[in-house]
Design an enzyme around this catalytic site. Structure first.
Site, PDB file in Angstrom:
ATOM      1  N   HIS A 121       0.737  -1.192  -0.089  1.00 34.17           N
ATOM      2  CA  HIS A 121      -0.039   0.077   0.124  1.00 34.17           C
ATOM      3  C   HIS A 121       1.107   1.300   0.052  1.00 34.17           C
ATOM      4  CE1 HIS A 121      -2.601   3.076   2.017  1.00 34.17           C
ATOM      5  NE2 HIS A 121      -3.570   2.248   1.709  1.00 34.17           N
ATOM      6  N   ASP A 198       3.438  -4.641   8.100  1.00 32.20           N
ATOM      7  CA  ASP A 198       2.049  -3.876   7.777  1.00 32.20           C
ATOM      8  C   ASP A 198       0.945  -4.812   7.840  1.00 32.20           C
ATOM      9  OD1 ASP A 198      -0.090  -2.573   7.051  1.00 32.20           O
ATOM     10  OD2 ASP A 198       0.603  -1.682   5.056  1.00 32.20           O
ATOM     11  N   GLN A 201      -4.260  -5.074   6.967  1.00 29.14           N
ATOM     12  CA  GLN A 201      -5.175  -6.175   6.295  1.00 29.14           C
ATOM     13  C   GLN A 201      -5.171  -7.397   7.083  1.00 29.14           C
ATOM     14  OE1 GLN A 201      -7.570  -5.159   4.207  1.00 29.14           O
ATOM     15  NE2 GLN A 201      -6.889  -3.176   3.792  1.00 29.14           N
ATOM     16  N   LYS A 224     -10.223  -1.227  10.911  1.00 32.08           N
ATOM     17  CA  LYS A 224     -10.636  -2.209   9.756  1.00 32.08           C
ATOM     18  C   LYS A 224     -10.927  -3.626  10.841  1.00 32.08           C
ATOM     19  CE  LYS A 224      -7.251  -0.772   6.557  1.00 32.08           C
ATOM     20  NZ  LYS A 224      -7.846  -0.102   5.480  1.00 32.08           N
ATOM     21  N   CYS A 362      -4.910   2.495  -3.466  1.00 34.91           N
ATOM     22  CA  CYS A 362      -3.700   2.808  -2.911  1.00 34.91           C
ATOM     23  C   CYS A 362      -2.430   2.234  -3.028  1.00 34.91           C
ATOM     24  CB  CYS A 362      -3.826   3.400  -1.411  1.00 34.91           C
ATOM     25  SG  CYS A 362      -5.058   4.392  -1.159  1.00 34.91           S
TER      26      CYS A 362
HETATM   27  N1  C6P Z   1      -6.058   0.347   2.962  1.00 32.96           N
HETATM   28  C1  C6P Z   1      -7.931   0.087   1.656  1.00 32.96           C
HETATM   29  O1  C6P Z   1      -9.098   0.401   1.154  1.00 32.96           O
HETATM   30  P1  C6P Z   1      -4.813   3.691   7.444  1.00 32.96           P
HETATM   31  O2  C6P Z   1      -5.282   4.458   6.294  1.00 32.96           O
HETATM   32  O3  C6P Z   1      -3.587   4.258   8.225  1.00 32.96           O
HETATM   33  O4  C6P Z   1      -5.912   3.138   8.487  1.00 32.96           O
HETATM   34  O5  C6P Z   1      -4.200   2.165   6.692  1.00 32.96           O
HETATM   35  C2  C6P Z   1      -3.351   2.495   5.498  1.00 32.96           C
HETATM   36  C3  C6P Z   1      -3.238   1.094   4.980  1.00 32.96           C
HETATM   37  C4  C6P Z   1      -1.861   0.406   5.135  1.00 32.96           C
HETATM   38  N2  C6P Z   1      -1.588  -0.636   4.643  1.00 32.96           N
HETATM   39  C5  C6P Z   1      -2.486  -1.569   3.991  1.00 32.96           C
HETATM   40  C6  C6P Z   1      -2.206  -2.916   3.665  1.00 32.96           C
HETATM   41  C7  C6P Z   1      -3.814  -1.106   4.182  1.00 32.96           C
HETATM   42  O6  C6P Z   1      -4.688  -1.613   3.285  1.00 32.96           O
HETATM   43  C8  C6P Z   1      -4.182   0.128   4.237  1.00 32.96           C
HETATM   44  C9  C6P Z   1      -5.565   0.909   4.122  1.00 32.96           C
HETATM   45  C10 C6P Z   1      -7.633   0.550   2.730  1.00 32.96           C
HETATM   46  O7  C6P Z   1      -7.172  -1.002   1.005  1.00 32.96           O
HETATM   47  C11 C6P Z   1      -7.843   2.345   2.495  1.00 32.96           C
HETATM   48  S1  C6P Z   1      -6.663   2.989   1.290  1.00 32.96           S
END
Ligand code: C6P
Length: 404
Positions: A121, A198, A201, A224, A362
């Site tokens: 991401h 990370d 997910q 999430k 993203c």
């Molecule tokens: N992905 C998706 O629709 P935040 O925004 O900080 O809570 O998470 C960022 C982020 C970082 N790593 C991974 C693997 C992610 O999937 C995400 C967030 C969402 O896939 C929103 S872009």
């Protein structure tokens, strides 16, 4: 077996209609829905104990501080961290990753290397690029194959004594591929590199064991995993958190301040400057309790069934291609239909009450790899049903007819 209808009744939003149709919510990868117990816990905090934490001797401040620290303990237990002070509250995964990259700015030197994967991401690419620009370190990228799996031989070939950090997601948000992180961590440690995972997910689907994984950092978001937005956790090994400088300066993160010199608070407060999202931090603990009550084994069983059903049904549609066909997958299906822009499908099925994400998610380098502008991503949670998948399949067929 889960009583799905009972579980669905715990999520008020799921009984809503959208555009006159029953809501089918398949955008769980972006954010999960919240059960009533989480919604109530937020109101209860503000109604009963709202106060600033770690600051007052008065009763409410003590109650709020205790609730916040109890929640930190729940997270520690949930991810099996060795110490409570290895668990830092953040506003989300992005914050956690930036905290680490900021810290490494004082450690990396020109010639050092940072390895990221091609499945990341943007939150786990851009901060490392910024770090490399600042320090003169070089960014290396683990390639992937057509199934969306990272190529382990290529990863191992990239590792050397120059590698200082390896970072990879536990589960890819765009494709749902589960990466072999335990193996990757072991290989990185063999050359002396630190590893950040990370886990954004992963945490809705599984319970990470940070000691078993032996990762140095593990970042995730609360929103999430049925928790409130603006919440997250950065796990860091004590040794690393002691090594890294603070991320932000301010109240809460100090031991003593004079104009000549400031000394910093002990962990975890060294990294928690300012008034945090107190309600969010407390209620993240409620969300974790909730998920554990549902049970991660049950969650996985339900989601495996949803993934298998969706894959089979979607592939019945002529011209439909699924991206991320690797074996080890979470409940995410990313797909396109020949000659049709993903946005058009997403917009039409939204009119039929079905919420999916369309676009690059993203993760533009993944889209560039497949030479596509984006995909339609249906990401399932344990509260989804096979009947909802059938509704989506019919809606996609209808959209295809309209757009062909
Ligand atoms: N992905 C998706 O629709 P935040 O925004 O900080 O809570 O998470 C960022 C982020 C970082 N790593 C991974 C693997 C992610 O999937 C995400 C967030 C969402 O896939 C929103 S872009």
């Amino acid at each position: 077996m889960l009583d799905i209808q009972k579980i669905r009744a715990e999520f008020p939003i799921l009984s809503q209609t959208v555009n006159g149709k029953p809501l089918v919510y398949f955008d769980n990868g972006a954010t999960s829905q919240k059960p009533q117990i989480v919604i109530d816990a937020i109101a209860k905090y503000y109604q009963e104990i709202n106060a600033n934490i770690h600051r007052g001797v008065h009763t409410l401040s003590q109650l709020a501080t205790d609730a916040y620290e109890i929640s930190r303990g729940k997270v520690q237990h949930h991810i099996n961290a060795k110490f409570t002070h290895e668990v830092l509250f953040t506003s989300g995964t992005t914050h956690g990753i930036n905290l680490v990259t900021n810290g490494f700015a004082s450690i990396l030197k020109p010639g050092d290397e940072v390895i990221v994967s091609s499945l990341e991401h943007h939150s786990n690419i851009v901060p490392w690029q910024m770090l490399c620009e600042k320090t003169g370190a070089t960014l290396k990228v683990i390639p992937m194959n057509e199934d969306g799996e990272l190529i382990m031989e290529a990863y191992e070939a990239l590792l050397s004594e120059k590698t200082k950090v390896v970072t990879v997601n536990h589960i890819s948000n765009a494709l749902g591929i589960i990466n072999p992180i335990k193996y990757m961590i072991e290989k990185a440690h063999a050359v002396g590199a630190a590893v950040l995972i990370d886990g954004a997910q992963a945490v809705p689907h599984l319970k990470p064991d940070v000691q078993d994984l032996d990762c140095d950092f593990y970042a995730f978001s609360g929103h999430k995993m049925c928790g409130p937005t603006g919440t997250g956790i950065l796990y860091g090994k004590e040794v690393w958190l002691n090594k890294l400088p603070p991320y932000q300066g301010g109240g809460e993160m100090i031991k003593e301040v004079t104009f000549e010199k400031t000394t910093y608070a002990d962990l975890p407060h060294k990294f928690e400057a300012g008034t945090p999202n107190i309600a969010g931090g407390i209620v993240l603990g409620t969300a974790i309790d909730y998920l554990n009550t549902v049970g991660f084994e049950n969650i996985q069983k339900q989601e495996e069934e949803l993934l298998a059903h969706a894959t089979k049904r979607l592939l019945e549609i002529e011209g439909l291609k699924i991206y991320g066909t690797g074996k080890n997958k979470a409940s995410v299906v990313s797909f396109n239909i020949d000659g049709i822009h993903p946005y058009d499908i997403g917009s039409i099925i939204d009119k039929l009450g079905i919420a999916v994400r369309t676009g690059h998610h993203c993760a533009q380098p993944i889209m560039n790899f497949f030479c596509i502008p984006g995909t339609i991503r249906a990401s399932f949670s344990f509260y989804n049903t096979v009947e909802e998948i059938d509704l989506m399949v019919e809606a996609v067929k209808k959209a295809k007819t309209m757009l062909s």
